[in-house]
Design an enzyme around this catalytic site. Structure first.
Site, PDB file in Angstrom:
ATOM      1  N   LYS A  90      -6.075 -13.009  -7.739  1.00  0.00           N
ATOM      2  CA  LYS A  90      -7.392 -13.077  -7.092  1.00  0.00           C
ATOM      3  C   LYS A  90      -8.312 -11.970  -7.623  1.00  0.00           C
ATOM      4  CE  LYS A  90      -8.311 -11.322  -2.696  1.00  0.00           C
ATOM      5  NZ  LYS A  90      -8.485 -11.304  -1.249  1.00  0.00           N
ATOM      6  N   LYS A 120     -11.883  -6.244  -5.515  1.00  0.00           N
ATOM      7  CA  LYS A 120     -12.685  -5.045  -5.744  1.00  0.00           C
ATOM      8  C   LYS A 120     -11.831  -3.804  -5.943  1.00  0.00           C
ATOM      9  CE  LYS A 120     -14.087  -5.313  -0.843  1.00  0.00           C
ATOM     10  NZ  LYS A 120     -13.136  -4.615  -0.011  1.00  0.00           N
ATOM     11  N   LYS A 151       0.828  -1.217   0.000  1.00  0.00           N
ATOM     12  CA  LYS A 151       0.000   0.000   0.000  1.00  0.00           C
ATOM     13  C   LYS A 151       0.850   1.249   0.000  1.00  0.00           C
ATOM     14  CE  LYS A 151      -4.473  -1.517   1.636  1.00  0.00           C
ATOM     15  NZ  LYS A 151      -5.573  -1.329   2.579  1.00  0.00           N
TER      16      LYS A 151
HETATM   17  P1  AMP Z   1     -11.473  -8.173   0.688  1.00  0.00           P
HETATM   18  O1  AMP Z   1     -12.358  -7.920  -0.488  1.00  0.00           O
HETATM   19  O2  AMP Z   1     -10.068  -8.482   0.243  1.00  0.00           O
HETATM   20  O3  AMP Z   1     -11.579  -7.110   1.747  1.00  0.00           O
HETATM   21  O4  AMP Z   1     -11.949  -9.540   1.355  1.00  0.00           O
HETATM   22  C1  AMP Z   1     -13.122  -9.682   2.115  1.00  0.00           C
HETATM   23  C2  AMP Z   1     -13.447 -11.155   2.260  1.00  0.00           C
HETATM   24  O5  AMP Z   1     -13.790 -11.743   0.983  1.00  0.00           O
HETATM   25  C3  AMP Z   1     -12.295 -12.004   2.790  1.00  0.00           C
HETATM   26  O6  AMP Z   1     -12.853 -13.009   3.631  1.00  0.00           O
HETATM   27  C4  AMP Z   1     -11.695 -12.633   1.572  1.00  0.00           C
HETATM   28  O7  AMP Z   1     -11.054 -13.857   1.850  1.00  0.00           O
HETATM   29  C5  AMP Z   1     -12.922 -12.829   0.677  1.00  0.00           C
HETATM   30  N1  AMP Z   1     -12.517 -12.707  -0.726  1.00  0.00           N
HETATM   31  C6  AMP Z   1     -12.123 -11.554  -1.323  1.00  0.00           C
HETATM   32  N2  AMP Z   1     -11.831 -11.762  -2.622  1.00  0.00           N
HETATM   33  C7  AMP Z   1     -12.037 -13.087  -2.844  1.00  0.00           C
HETATM   34  C8  AMP Z   1     -11.893 -13.923  -4.000  1.00  0.00           C
HETATM   35  N3  AMP Z   1     -11.514 -13.421  -5.174  1.00  0.00           N
HETATM   36  N4  AMP Z   1     -12.194 -15.226  -3.890  1.00  0.00           N
HETATM   37  C9  AMP Z   1     -12.612 -15.729  -2.700  1.00  0.00           C
HETATM   38  N5  AMP Z   1     -12.763 -15.010  -1.577  1.00  0.00           N
HETATM   39  C10 AMP Z   1     -12.478 -13.699  -1.634  1.00  0.00           C
END
Ligand code: AMP
Ligand code: TRP
Length: 337
Positions: free
Chosen positions: A200, A203, A118
Protein backbone atom coordinates in the site's frame (compact mmCIF):
# COMPACT_ATOMS: atom_id res chain seq x y z
CA UNK A 1 -28.23 19.68 12.94
CA UNK A 2 -31.20 19.04 10.65
CA UNK A 3 -34.58 18.17 12.01
CA UNK A 4 -34.92 14.73 10.46
CA UNK A 5 -37.24 12.03 11.74
CA UNK A 6 -34.45 9.53 12.13
CA UNK A 7 -31.21 10.94 13.50
CA UNK A 8 -28.24 10.67 11.18
CA UNK A 9 -25.79 7.87 11.82
CA UNK A 10 -22.53 8.99 13.30
CA UNK A 11 -19.18 8.44 11.63
CA UNK A 12 -15.83 8.83 13.35
CA UNK A 13 -12.40 8.55 11.84
CA UNK A 14 -8.96 9.45 13.08
CA UNK A 15 -5.91 10.31 11.08
CA UNK A 16 -2.38 10.60 12.41
CA UNK A 17 -0.63 13.93 11.85
CA UNK A 18 2.62 12.27 10.90
CA UNK A 19 4.34 12.34 7.53
CA UNK A 20 2.77 13.79 4.43
CA UNK A 21 -0.76 12.88 3.51
CA UNK A 22 -0.63 10.97 0.25
CA UNK A 23 -2.64 10.46 -2.90
CA UNK A 24 -3.70 7.18 -1.22
CA UNK A 25 -5.15 9.11 1.72
CA UNK A 26 -6.95 11.39 -0.73
CA UNK A 27 -8.44 8.67 -2.93
CA UNK A 28 -9.05 6.18 -0.10
CA UNK A 29 -10.21 8.56 2.62
CA UNK A 30 -10.50 12.35 2.21
CA UNK A 31 -12.40 12.29 -1.06
CA UNK A 32 -14.94 9.88 0.44
CA UNK A 33 -15.28 11.94 3.62
CA UNK A 34 -16.59 14.77 1.48
CA UNK A 35 -19.27 12.47 0.03
CA UNK A 36 -20.48 11.48 3.50
CA UNK A 37 -20.96 14.93 4.98
CA UNK A 38 -24.63 15.34 4.13
CA UNK A 39 -25.83 11.86 4.89
CA UNK A 40 -23.97 11.33 8.17
CA UNK A 41 -22.96 13.18 11.29
CA UNK A 42 -19.16 13.05 10.96
CA UNK A 43 -16.21 13.66 13.24
CA UNK A 44 -12.65 13.65 11.93
CA UNK A 45 -9.97 13.76 14.55
CA UNK A 46 -6.33 14.57 14.03
CA UNK A 47 -4.97 12.04 16.49
CA UNK A 48 -2.00 13.82 18.02
CA UNK A 49 -2.03 11.65 21.17
CA UNK A 50 -1.54 8.58 19.00
CA UNK A 51 1.29 10.34 17.20
CA UNK A 52 3.36 10.68 20.37
CA UNK A 53 3.49 6.91 20.86
CA UNK A 54 6.62 7.29 18.75
CA UNK A 55 9.09 10.09 19.47
CA UNK A 56 8.17 13.35 17.69
CA UNK A 57 9.94 16.66 17.28
CA UNK A 58 7.57 19.12 19.07
CA UNK A 59 7.86 21.96 16.54
CA UNK A 60 7.37 19.51 13.67
CA UNK A 61 4.39 17.87 15.34
CA UNK A 62 2.70 21.22 15.89
CA UNK A 63 3.18 22.13 12.25
CA UNK A 64 2.07 18.71 11.05
CA UNK A 65 -1.18 18.98 13.02
CA UNK A 66 -2.06 22.31 11.45
CA UNK A 67 -0.98 21.12 8.02
CA UNK A 68 -3.25 18.08 8.33
CA UNK A 69 -6.17 20.25 9.32
CA UNK A 70 -5.52 22.65 6.42
CA UNK A 71 -5.41 19.70 3.99
CA UNK A 72 -8.74 18.41 5.31
CA UNK A 73 -10.28 21.80 4.69
CA UNK A 74 -8.55 22.27 1.33
CA UNK A 75 -9.90 18.97 0.07
CA UNK A 76 -13.37 20.35 0.53
CA UNK A 77 -14.56 19.12 3.93
CA UNK A 78 -16.99 21.62 5.36
CA UNK A 79 -16.03 22.42 8.99
CA UNK A 80 -19.62 23.28 9.82
CA UNK A 81 -21.08 20.01 8.60
CA UNK A 82 -18.21 17.96 10.02
CA UNK A 83 -16.46 18.24 13.36
CA UNK A 84 -12.76 18.54 12.58
CA UNK A 85 -10.56 18.76 15.67
CA UNK A 86 -7.39 17.75 17.46
CA UNK A 87 -7.79 14.68 19.65
CA UNK A 88 -5.73 16.06 22.55
CA UNK A 89 -8.00 19.12 22.74
CA UNK A 90 -10.85 16.95 23.96
CA UNK A 91 -9.23 15.60 27.14
CA UNK A 92 -11.98 12.99 27.48
CA UNK A 93 -10.07 10.84 24.97
CA UNK A 94 -7.24 10.30 27.41
CA UNK A 95 -9.67 9.87 30.27
CA UNK A 96 -11.78 7.21 28.59
CA UNK A 97 -8.59 5.64 27.21
CA UNK A 98 -7.44 5.07 30.80
CA UNK A 99 -10.76 3.67 31.90
CA UNK A 100 -10.81 1.27 28.95
CA UNK A 101 -7.24 0.21 29.78
CA UNK A 102 -8.70 -1.14 32.99
CA UNK A 103 -11.05 -3.36 30.96
CA UNK A 104 -8.48 -4.60 28.44
CA UNK A 105 -6.32 -7.69 28.90
CA UNK A 106 -2.59 -7.71 28.28
CA UNK A 107 -3.11 -10.74 26.05
CA UNK A 108 -5.51 -8.84 23.78
CA UNK A 109 -3.07 -6.01 23.24
CA UNK A 110 -0.09 -8.33 22.80
CA UNK A 111 -1.84 -9.94 19.84
CA UNK A 112 -2.17 -6.68 17.89
CA UNK A 113 -0.18 -6.93 14.68
CA UNK A 114 0.42 -3.17 14.51
CA UNK A 115 1.98 -3.29 17.98
CA UNK A 116 4.26 -6.11 16.89
CA UNK A 117 5.27 -4.24 13.73
CA UNK A 118 5.84 -0.95 15.52
CA UNK A 119 7.81 -2.48 18.37
CA UNK A 120 10.08 -4.12 15.81
CA UNK A 121 10.51 -0.74 14.10
CA UNK A 122 11.08 1.23 17.33
CA UNK A 123 12.89 -1.39 19.39
CA UNK A 124 14.53 1.29 21.53
CA UNK A 125 11.19 2.79 22.59
CA UNK A 126 8.54 0.13 23.20
CA UNK A 127 6.50 2.26 25.58
CA UNK A 128 3.18 1.65 27.33
CA UNK A 129 1.44 4.16 25.07
CA UNK A 130 2.38 2.14 22.03
CA UNK A 131 1.01 -0.95 23.74
CA UNK A 132 -2.23 0.79 24.72
CA UNK A 133 -2.62 2.53 21.32
CA UNK A 134 -5.67 0.36 20.47
CA UNK A 135 -7.53 1.20 23.70
CA UNK A 136 -7.06 4.91 23.03
CA UNK A 137 -8.42 4.32 19.54
CA UNK A 138 -11.38 2.46 21.07
CA UNK A 139 -11.93 5.47 23.35
CA UNK A 140 -11.90 7.81 20.31
CA UNK A 141 -14.66 5.80 18.72
CA UNK A 142 -16.80 4.99 21.75
CA UNK A 143 -16.74 8.55 23.16
CA UNK A 144 -18.95 9.75 20.33
CA UNK A 145 -21.44 6.85 20.23
CA UNK A 146 -20.10 6.14 16.77
CA UNK A 147 -22.12 3.91 14.45
CA UNK A 148 -19.64 3.62 11.60
CA UNK A 149 -15.87 3.83 11.33
CA UNK A 150 -14.24 4.20 7.91
CA UNK A 151 -10.97 2.32 8.14
CA UNK A 152 -8.47 0.50 6.00
CA UNK A 153 -7.87 -3.22 6.34
CA UNK A 154 -4.87 -2.66 8.63
CA UNK A 155 -7.15 -1.15 11.29
CA UNK A 156 -9.73 -3.96 11.38
CA UNK A 157 -8.11 -5.68 14.36
CA UNK A 158 -8.23 -2.41 16.32
CA UNK A 159 -11.88 -1.87 15.48
CA UNK A 160 -12.64 -5.42 16.58
CA UNK A 161 -11.13 -4.54 20.00
CA UNK A 162 -13.28 -1.40 20.18
CA UNK A 163 -16.35 -3.58 19.58
CA UNK A 164 -15.24 -6.12 22.20
CA UNK A 165 -14.64 -3.37 24.76
CA UNK A 166 -18.02 -1.76 24.08
CA UNK A 167 -19.73 -5.11 24.54
CA UNK A 168 -17.71 -5.98 27.63
CA UNK A 169 -18.50 -2.63 29.25
CA UNK A 170 -22.18 -2.86 28.31
CA UNK A 171 -22.40 -6.39 29.71
CA UNK A 172 -21.22 -5.12 33.09
CA UNK A 173 -22.93 -1.71 33.28
CA UNK A 174 -25.94 -1.92 30.97
CA UNK A 175 -26.20 -0.19 27.60
CA UNK A 176 -23.66 2.61 27.65
CA UNK A 177 -21.76 2.40 24.36
CA UNK A 178 -22.88 1.97 20.78
CA UNK A 179 -21.09 -1.02 19.25
CA UNK A 180 -19.40 0.42 16.14
CA UNK A 181 -19.30 -1.20 12.70
CA UNK A 182 -16.58 -0.81 10.07
CA UNK A 183 -17.55 1.35 7.11
CA UNK A 184 -16.28 0.23 3.77
CA UNK A 185 -16.70 3.03 1.22
CA UNK A 186 -18.56 2.20 -2.01
CA UNK A 187 -15.69 3.50 -4.08
CA UNK A 188 -12.24 3.49 -2.59
CA UNK A 189 -9.39 2.27 -4.68
CA UNK A 190 -6.40 1.03 -2.73
CA UNK A 191 -3.47 3.00 -4.03
CA UNK A 192 -0.22 1.06 -4.04
CA UNK A 193 3.40 2.15 -3.63
CA UNK A 194 5.02 3.50 -6.80
CA UNK A 195 8.19 1.55 -6.09
CA UNK A 196 6.83 -1.66 -4.56
CA UNK A 197 3.36 -1.92 -6.07
CA UNK A 198 2.37 -4.96 -4.02
CA UNK A 199 2.44 -2.75 -0.89
CA UNK A 200 0.00 0.00 0.00
CA UNK A 201 1.15 3.57 -0.69
CA UNK A 202 2.01 4.86 2.78
CA UNK A 203 3.10 8.19 4.19
CA UNK A 204 5.56 6.43 6.48
CA UNK A 205 7.55 4.96 3.56
CA UNK A 206 10.37 6.71 1.64
CA UNK A 207 9.41 9.81 -0.41
CA UNK A 208 9.78 8.29 -3.86
CA UNK A 209 7.20 5.59 -3.11
CA UNK A 210 4.28 7.98 -2.71
CA UNK A 211 2.76 11.12 -4.14
CA UNK A 212 2.03 13.63 -1.42
CA UNK A 213 -1.14 15.72 -1.72
CA UNK A 214 1.13 18.77 -1.54
CA UNK A 215 3.70 17.57 -4.13
CA UNK A 216 4.30 20.15 -6.86
CA UNK A 217 3.57 19.21 -10.51
CA UNK A 218 7.24 18.69 -11.48
CA UNK A 219 7.72 16.31 -8.56
CA UNK A 220 4.55 14.41 -9.43
CA UNK A 221 5.72 13.98 -13.04
CA UNK A 222 9.15 12.84 -11.90
CA UNK A 223 7.81 10.32 -9.38
CA UNK A 224 5.32 9.00 -11.91
CA UNK A 225 8.00 8.51 -14.57
CA UNK A 226 10.06 6.53 -12.09
CA UNK A 227 7.14 4.36 -10.98
CA UNK A 228 7.88 0.65 -11.32
CA UNK A 229 6.19 -0.99 -14.33
CA UNK A 230 6.98 -3.98 -16.54
CA UNK A 231 9.21 -3.85 -19.59
CA UNK A 232 6.62 -4.83 -22.19
CA UNK A 233 4.70 -1.56 -22.54
CA UNK A 234 1.28 -3.23 -22.30
CA UNK A 235 -1.45 -1.26 -20.58
CA UNK A 236 -3.71 -3.94 -19.08
CA UNK A 237 -5.32 -4.37 -15.71
CA UNK A 238 -3.93 -7.44 -13.96
CA UNK A 239 -3.00 -6.58 -10.36
CA UNK A 240 -1.80 -10.14 -9.56
CA UNK A 241 0.79 -10.42 -12.30
CA UNK A 242 1.35 -6.79 -13.29
CA UNK A 243 0.92 -4.80 -10.11
CA UNK A 244 2.80 -1.66 -11.24
CA UNK A 245 0.86 -0.80 -14.37
CA UNK A 246 -2.40 -1.92 -12.74
CA UNK A 247 -1.81 0.53 -9.89
CA UNK A 248 -1.30 3.41 -12.33
CA UNK A 249 -4.49 2.38 -14.12
CA UNK A 250 -6.43 2.35 -10.82
CA UNK A 251 -5.19 5.83 -10.03
CA UNK A 252 -6.23 7.01 -13.50
CA UNK A 253 -9.61 5.37 -13.17
CA UNK A 254 -10.23 6.71 -9.66
CA UNK A 255 -9.43 10.26 -10.74
CA UNK A 256 -11.08 10.39 -14.16
CA UNK A 257 -13.92 7.89 -13.79
CA UNK A 258 -12.71 6.02 -16.89
CA UNK A 259 -13.07 2.23 -16.86
CA UNK A 260 -10.05 -0.07 -17.19
CA UNK A 261 -11.17 -1.05 -20.71
CA UNK A 262 -11.39 2.59 -21.76
CA UNK A 263 -7.91 3.21 -20.41
CA UNK A 264 -6.51 0.15 -22.20
CA UNK A 265 -8.13 1.21 -25.47
CA UNK A 266 -6.78 4.71 -25.17
CA UNK A 267 -3.18 3.96 -24.10
CA UNK A 268 -2.23 0.39 -24.97
CA UNK A 269 0.68 0.25 -27.40
CA UNK A 270 1.62 3.92 -27.00
CA UNK A 271 4.43 3.29 -24.54
CA UNK A 272 4.53 3.63 -20.76
CA UNK A 273 6.09 7.09 -21.00
CA UNK A 274 2.94 8.47 -22.63
CA UNK A 275 0.66 6.73 -20.15
CA UNK A 276 2.67 7.81 -17.11
CA UNK A 277 2.56 11.43 -18.27
CA UNK A 278 -1.19 11.14 -18.71
CA UNK A 279 -1.61 9.73 -15.19
CA UNK A 280 0.61 12.53 -13.87
CA UNK A 281 -1.61 15.07 -15.65
CA UNK A 282 -4.73 13.54 -14.10
CA UNK A 283 -3.16 13.64 -10.64
CA UNK A 284 -1.99 17.22 -11.09
CA UNK A 285 -5.37 18.42 -12.26
CA UNK A 286 -6.97 17.02 -9.10
CA UNK A 287 -4.25 18.09 -6.66
CA UNK A 288 -3.46 21.56 -8.00
CA UNK A 289 -6.75 23.17 -6.93
CA UNK A 290 -6.40 21.51 -3.50
CA UNK A 291 -2.88 22.94 -3.18
CA UNK A 292 -4.08 26.46 -4.10
CA UNK A 293 -6.79 26.20 -1.51
CA UNK A 294 -4.27 24.82 0.99
CA UNK A 295 -1.98 27.83 0.46
CA UNK A 296 -4.89 30.19 0.96
CA UNK A 297 -6.14 28.46 4.11
CA UNK A 298 -2.69 28.05 5.67
CA UNK A 299 -2.04 31.75 5.28
CA UNK A 300 -5.26 32.51 7.15
CA UNK A 301 -4.19 31.67 10.70
CA UNK A 302 -7.27 33.26 12.24
CA UNK A 303 -9.54 31.02 10.19
CA UNK A 304 -7.60 27.87 11.09
CA UNK A 305 -7.71 28.89 14.73
CA UNK A 306 -11.47 29.39 14.54
CA UNK A 307 -12.00 25.94 13.02
CA UNK A 308 -9.80 24.46 15.74
CA UNK A 309 -11.71 26.14 18.57
CA UNK A 310 -15.11 25.36 17.11
CA UNK A 311 -14.15 21.72 16.48
CA UNK A 312 -12.84 21.17 19.97
CA UNK A 313 -15.90 22.73 21.60
CA UNK A 314 -18.33 20.64 19.60
CA UNK A 315 -16.28 17.48 20.16
CA UNK A 316 -15.96 18.16 23.88
CA UNK A 317 -19.65 18.73 24.36
CA UNK A 318 -20.48 15.27 22.96
CA UNK A 319 -17.56 13.62 24.77
CA UNK A 320 -18.55 15.28 28.04
CA UNK A 321 -22.02 13.75 27.94
CA UNK A 322 -20.60 10.29 27.34
CA UNK A 323 -18.14 10.71 30.20
CA UNK A 324 -20.87 11.80 32.61
CA UNK A 325 -22.55 8.48 31.94
CA UNK A 326 -19.34 6.45 32.06
CA UNK A 327 -18.10 8.07 35.26
CA UNK A 328 -21.41 7.43 36.96
CA UNK A 329 -21.49 3.79 35.88
CA UNK A 330 -17.93 3.13 37.04
CA UNK A 331 -18.46 4.97 40.35
CA UNK A 332 -16.38 8.11 39.76
CA UNK A 333 -17.52 11.55 40.94
CA UNK A 334 -19.07 13.73 38.21
CA UNK A 335 -17.02 16.39 36.42
CA UNK A 336 -18.08 19.85 35.26
CA UNK A 337 -17.30 20.84 31.68
P1 AMP B 1 -3.14 6.17 7.30
O1 AMP B 1 -2.38 7.02 6.32
O2 AMP B 1 -2.67 4.74 7.24
O3 AMP B 1 -3.18 6.77 8.68
O4 AMP B 1 -4.64 6.09 6.78
C1 AMP B 1 -5.57 7.14 6.87
C2 AMP B 1 -6.75 6.84 5.96
O5 AMP B 1 -6.35 6.83 4.57
C3 AMP B 1 -7.39 5.47 6.19
O6 AMP B 1 -8.79 5.61 6.00
C4 AMP B 1 -6.81 4.60 5.12
O7 AMP B 1 -7.66 3.53 4.78
C5 AMP B 1 -6.64 5.58 3.96
N1 AMP B 1 -5.49 5.18 3.16
C6 AMP B 1 -4.20 5.26 3.56
N2 AMP B 1 -3.36 4.84 2.59
C7 AMP B 1 -4.15 4.47 1.55
C8 AMP B 1 -3.88 3.93 0.25
N3 AMP B 1 -2.63 3.72 -0.16
N4 AMP B 1 -4.91 3.67 -0.56
C9 AMP B 1 -6.18 3.91 -0.15
N5 AMP B 1 -6.51 4.41 1.05
C10 AMP B 1 -5.52 4.69 1.91
N1 TRP C 1 -5.07 4.06 14.20
C1 TRP C 1 -5.58 4.74 13.04
C2 TRP C 1 -4.54 4.66 11.89
O1 TRP C 1 -3.37 4.49 12.16
C3 TRP C 1 -5.86 6.18 13.34
C4 TRP C 1 -6.97 6.29 14.33
C5 TRP C 1 -6.88 6.69 15.63
C6 TRP C 1 -8.34 6.01 14.08
N2 TRP C 1 -8.10 6.68 16.21
C7 TRP C 1 -9.01 6.26 15.31
C8 TRP C 1 -9.04 5.56 12.96
C9 TRP C 1 -10.38 6.06 15.42
C10 TRP C 1 -10.42 5.36 13.09
C11 TRP C 1 -11.09 5.60 14.31
O2 TRP C 1 -4.94 4.79 10.74
Amino acid sequence: MENNQTPKKRIFSGIQPTGNLTLGNYIGALRNFKLLENEYDCLYSIVDLHAITVRQNPAELRKACLRTMAIFLASGLDPEKNIIYFQSQAPQHAELGWILDCFTYMGELSRMTQFKDKSAKHADNINCGLFAYPTLMAADILLYMTDLVPIGADQKQHLELARDLAQRFNAIYGDVFVVPEPYIPKVGARVMSLQEPTRKMSKSDPEDTYIAILDKPEIIRKKMRRAVTDSDNMVRFDPENHAGISNLMSIMSALTGKTMDEITNEYDGRGYGVFKDAVADAVISVLEPIQKEYDRISADKAYLESVMVDGRERAQSIAYRTMLKVRKKVGLAPMKL
